[in-house]
Write an enzyme that holds these catalytic residues in place. Structure first.
Site, mmCIF file in Angstrom:
data_model
loop_
_atom_site.group_PDB
_atom_site.id
_atom_site.type_symbol
_atom_site.label_atom_id
_atom_site.label_comp_id
_atom_site.label_asym_id
_atom_site.label_seq_id
_atom_site.Cartn_x
_atom_site.Cartn_y
_atom_site.Cartn_z
ATOM 1 N N PHE A 423 -7.336 10.896 38.444
ATOM 2 C CA PHE A 423 -7.222 9.576 39.057
ATOM 3 C C PHE A 423 -7.410 8.473 38.029
ATOM 4 C CE2 PHE A 423 -8.995 5.939 41.409
ATOM 5 C CZ PHE A 423 -8.058 5.798 42.419
ATOM 6 N N GLY A 424 -8.297 8.726 37.071
ATOM 7 C CA GLY A 424 -8.574 7.724 36.049
ATOM 8 C C GLY A 424 -9.965 7.928 35.468
ATOM 9 N N ASP A 540 -9.180 21.549 45.722
ATOM 10 C CA ASP A 540 -9.384 21.443 44.276
ATOM 11 C C ASP A 540 -10.820 21.811 43.922
ATOM 12 O OD1 ASP A 540 -8.558 21.031 41.699
ATOM 13 O OD2 ASP A 540 -8.833 18.864 41.729
#
Length: 710
Positions: A423-424, A540
């Site tokens: 995502f970052g 995940d």
């Protein structure tokens, strides 16, 4: 195997005896009947105008509890009517209701009377008119008692308590001796069958001080914001006189019996005489009931021990709860004395202070770590760009401005970066004038995980609260920036402490710590699969998404790829394959059919990763060793798994514990999802492995000291 399909509201009118309490059992076998797809079945059930089930899906519930069929049992209060109206109502024209069996049994008078309420406003509550749903019925320390062996033709099933034991020790199981007899002197025989009172679980037969250092504990997952009735059955057939065995009882860390009111079974009823105690508790925000027994140090008994024979937990209908809450208000208003007056004044002061704080901050406090959620509406800033989110999700989350995010992270300074994901970047920060440490995940505009993952994470976590899930505090969506604000996990990811060289020897986890972390993560995943409105599949699961707080408690994180919904046909949903290689369920990869067993597979990889301290994928190794899952399975089947165990912990693992742990991991990695255990079974096996590790080493069971010649 037969069902009645109900397409519009329909009512059964069942003849009953007036002024009699009845047990109602509803039987559901969720399957596809003729042209009716069971995934389209959502309905409400009422009995005598009491809502028993609302927006109920037998299919989802059965999958979540890993059961083929469901039995819902209710104890209905007496009424003046000679007819019980049982109504089934589909939620919409596109849905249907169904029922496989209805059982209605009159119960003797006196099954329920009054309960002792636990908590601040402790008092007695009359429950003769309450509607109660049976959640748990346990023969503590004994084997299963089937309906045919129940008393008074009531057809109850009493299960063993072992899956619910939560303490470090399971205690000891005791049974009545030959020639001894249970004497129903205090209670009617229909309260519980004699087999319940002929066995028990105790802390130990001696007076060792070790019993003073732990509680005999059971833990049960329940729905928050309901009142529960807890019935505890006792019969001490080992002690012969009072003051030999006296113990305290705690329910959700609140005293039910203690100090000068500690429970002495023989002193209360006599040797070999059964009795029961009813307690009531309102579970406000914590979705668990914790029952703990501890030897009474205040009473100085002859033996430091505690005992329990049977346990039942009932959930009270909301209607009766409101009556109790009104009753409590009457108690408060009419009570005299300094203590009650002080509590009232304190409560008023707390309300005033909170009101001032809300005015000062111009938004309600964040919900993390609290049992309540802020109101929607006024908490949202007028300049919010949060068009991607539902109003519910926005209302359950705190909204931050971009300037607050910059202030918390020193304008996203690189020195505050504590991680980087799909995502970052993740930044360490502080909010509320620096008083609260947080982790802030800032989206990368070039990241593939963009708006959809941002929305999913908020929609998911805003509605979930669990000890072993990372709490979402709030979000920021402003000027093209997307940020997610979480509780700060001081000790980072599980992976860092397994084989991150930067941590060094001090960063290595002990075997017991690793077990406890796996158990915590399993509890979080089990809650996702069974504890929410719909099954939630994380998709995940990996060691970097298991975070550790400052007390080494594990919390599952990163829900950007999670899937949920009411329309998971046949327990699966077709979806584009996403996840992390090395952890990816091969069946999901082949069929693109996602189920909760896909999480189980990934968690099996995590278990071997924890045991071996090796990454899930290591391309630098020979071809057959690149995948840890494949290599560990091969070594286990060849009897060489010990060679893979992390050298830092090899000398500490007991053989029985290793075998149980490895067997559990192996079952998780079964190629067929149907053959894999559910997360509830995985959790139970891990807790059992921990118990095996903690048991006294009587045979030199550490694997490094094993005598292979025996």
């Amino acid at each position: 195997m037969d069902a009645r399909i109900i397409l519009s509201e329909a009512t059964y009118k069942l003849p009953i005896q007036p002024n009699t309490r009845y047990v109602l059992r509803l039987y559901f076998y969720p399957s596809d009947y003729l042209r009716y797809n069971i995934s389209s079945s959502y309905f409400t059930v009422t009995a005598a105008k009491i809502t028993l089930l609302r927006n109920f899906s037998a299919s989802i519930t059965a999958r979540a509890t890993t059961q083929a069929y469901l039995i819902k049992e209710y104890s209905l209060p007496p009424s003046n009517s000679d007819t019980l109206e049982l109504t089934f109502k589909p939620e919409s024209k596109a849905t249907f209701a169904f029922i496989n069996g209805i059982e209605l049994i009159p119960t003797p008078n006196g099954m329920f009377d009054t309960v002792q309420m636990i908590g601040l406003m402790s008092s007695e509550m009359d429950i003769t008119g309450a509607s109660l749903e049976t959640l748990f019925r346990l023969n503590v320390g004994g084997s299963l008692i089937g309906p045919k062996n129940d008393t008074a033709g009531m057809g109850r099933t009493w299960y063993n308590d072992m899956p619910y034991i939560y303490s470090g020790s399971v205690g000891v199981v005791t049974s009545i001796k030959k020639g001894q007899h249970v004497k129903y002197d205090r209670i009617p025989h229909y309260i519980a069958p004699i087999q319940v009172y002929e066995s028990a679980r105790a802390m130990g037969p001696d007076g060792l001080e070790v019993n003073s250092k732990y509680n005999l504990t059971w833990k049960f997952s329940v729905d928050p914001n309901f009142t529960y009735v807890i019935r505890m059955h006792f019969c001490d057939f080992l002690m012969t006189r009072p003051n030999q065995r006296i113990f305290d009882i705690y329910i959700n860390n609140q005293t039910a019996q203690g100090d000068d009111n500690a429970l002495d079974p023989v002193g209360t009823a006599g040797a070999g005489v059964p009795f029961y105690k009813d307690y009531g508790i309102f579970v406000r925000g914590k979705a668990d009931i914790l029952i703990e027994l501890h030897p009474s140090m205040f009473s100085q008994p002859e033996f430091l021990d505690a005992i329990l024979n049977g346990l039942e937990i009932f959930k009270m209908a909301k209607k009766k709860q409101k009556e109790f809450q009104s009753h409590n208000m009457i108690v408060i208003a009419g009570a005299a004395g300094g203590a009650v007056g002080f509590c009232l004044v304190a409560a008023i002061l707390i309300v005033l202070v909170n009101r001032q704080n809300r005015r000062r901050n111009q938004r309600p406090p964040c919900p993390h770590g609290s049992s309540w959620l802020p109101l929607r509406g006024s908490s949202m800033s007028s300049n919010s760009d949060s068009n991607h989110l539902s109003s519910l999700a926005q209302g359950l989350c705190r909204h931050f401005t971009l300037s607050e995010m910059k202030r918390a992270t020193q304008s996203f300074h690189e020195s505050n970066v504590i991680g980087i994901g799909g995502f970052g970047k993740v930044y360490k920060g502080a909010i509320d004038e620096g008083l609260t440490k947080v982790a802030i995940k800032r989206s990368n505009p070039q990241s593939e995980q963009g708006v959809n993952e941002f929305k999913t994470e908020i929609e998911m976590l805003s509605k979930l609260r669990h000890k072993h899930l990372v709490s979402l505090i709030g979000f920021c969506e402003e000027e093209g920036e997307m940020c997610l604000v979480y509780d700060y996990m001081a000790l980072g990811t599980l992976r860092e402490h397994l084989y991150d060289s930067r941590k060094g020897p001090m960063g290595m986890l002990s075997w017991k710590q690793r077990l406890e972390i796996c158990i915590g993560a399993a509890r979080g995943l089990h809650y996702l699969h069974t504890g929410a409105q719909y099954t939630i599949i994380h998709r995940d699961v990996k060691t970097t998404n298991i975070l550790l707080d400052d007390k080494w408690s594990a919390k599952v994180s990163d829900f950007g790829l999670s899937k949920t919904g009411a329309n998971m046909e046949n327990g699966a949903v077709s979806t584009v394959v996403k996840g992390s290689f090395g952890y990816l369920d091969p069946e999901y990869f082949r069929r693109q059919q996602l189920t909760e067993k896909s999480d189980v597979y990934s968690f099996g990889v995590v278990l071997f990763e924890v045991l071996c301290a090796k990454p899930a994928l290591d391309p630098s190794l020979p071809k057959e060793q690149v995948s840890l899952a494949d290599w560990a399975l091969q070594c286990k089947r060849e009897g060489r798994l010990v060679e893979l165990v992390d050298p830092h912990i090899k000398e500490d693992i007991k053989e029985e514990c290793l075998n149980k742990f490895a067997d559990t991991a192996e079952k998780c990695l079964n190629d067929s999802g149907l053959e894999r255990p559910g997360m509830g079974d995985v959790l139970w096996n891990l807790e059992f492995a921990l118990q095996l590790q903690q048991e006294e080493d009587q045979e030199g069971g550490r694997i490094c000291e094993r005598d292979d010649s025996k």
